[in-house]
Design a protein around this motif. Structure first.
Motif: not given
Length: 248
Positions: A96-107
């Motif tokens: 939500r910062s606007g920088h586009g550093n979206h996380g990816t769940v690994e499981v």
């Protein structure tokens, strides 16, 4: 991936669930790829694949969906990442910062989304991790603040919970344990030199309820601090190693 015995496919794709569910007569294709039109931000799309076998029988597919991420403006340039876990499903954790550093769940298996402190959360038990792009750390060298809500499971053993980890590929550049197996809360920074502060914690400080933890490092002043629920919980000085070279 084509179904067993399938020879041809019909792909239906659109923004309306009923339209995609009831569509018929689509163009036949043998390829198992499909390129849609340009997608809009923050919208849900639906798709369905019908298949035909060698006898000419039609096998209607289920309707699937996915949502595109929204366009988020940068309102605070110093905020490098803000992962709120509000989606409650899927394998993408929106930044939500606007920088586009979206996380990816690994499981291994499906991600275990749970009720969070405010909306949703992620159960990090087992081998679940959320991988954050290295770019989220690219502007961080001497000063960082990492804040998070954490709920400690009293039944989760052993208690060696790493709640975040930034590494240069071989050395931890920033890491925190809530707690380590010896019952102490650790906050490491600075690469191979390990600017570490640690303090013994009681189970009530990390188990059985939501607690807000904040980890602060200022290599310019040497201050390294841990806050619990907004109050200074532990600190040390003389921690002047920079936090650079992060790759993972």
């Amino acid at each position: 991936t084509a179904g067993m015995g399938a020879s041809l496919h019909q792909v239906y794709f659109g923004e309306n669930l009923d339209d995609v569910s009831n569509a018929s007569g689509g163009a036949l294709q043998s390829d198992t790829t499909y390129t849609p039109i340009a997608l809009e931000a923050e919208k849900t799309y639906y798709w369905r694949v019908d298949e035909f076998d060698s006898t000419g029988a039609t096998h209607a597919g289920d309707v699937w969906s996915f949502a595109t991420v929204p366009d988020i403006a940068i309102t605070n340039p110093d905020l490098q990442g803000w992962w709120t876990f509000e989606a409650g499903q899927g394998t993408t954790v929106l930044d939500r910062s606007g920088h586009g550093n979206h996380g990816t769940v690994e499981v291994q298996g499906d991600p275990l989304w749970v009720d969070g402190y405010q909306v949703a959360g992620m159960d990090m038990a087992g081998k679940t991790t959320v991988q954050i792009p290295a770019e989220a750390w690219s502007a961080i060298e001497n000063q960082v603040t990492i804040a998070l809500w954490a709920y400690g499971d009293p039944d989760a053993l052993p208690r060696n919970n790493s709640v975040f980890w930034a590494s240069d590929g071989s050395n931890r550049v920033a890491q925190a344990h809530l707690p380590w197996s010896n019952g102490e809360v650790y906050f490491d920074t600075g690469g191979a030199g390990y600017d570490r502060i640690q303090k013994a914690a009681s189970p009530g400080e990390y188990e059985g309820s939501w607690r807000h933890w904040t980890f602060v490092k200022n290599a310019e002043t040497g201050d390294q601090q841990i806050y619990l629920d907004g109050e200074l919980w532990y600190s040390e000085t003389g921690k002047t190693l920079p936090m650079t070279g992060v790759r993972t």
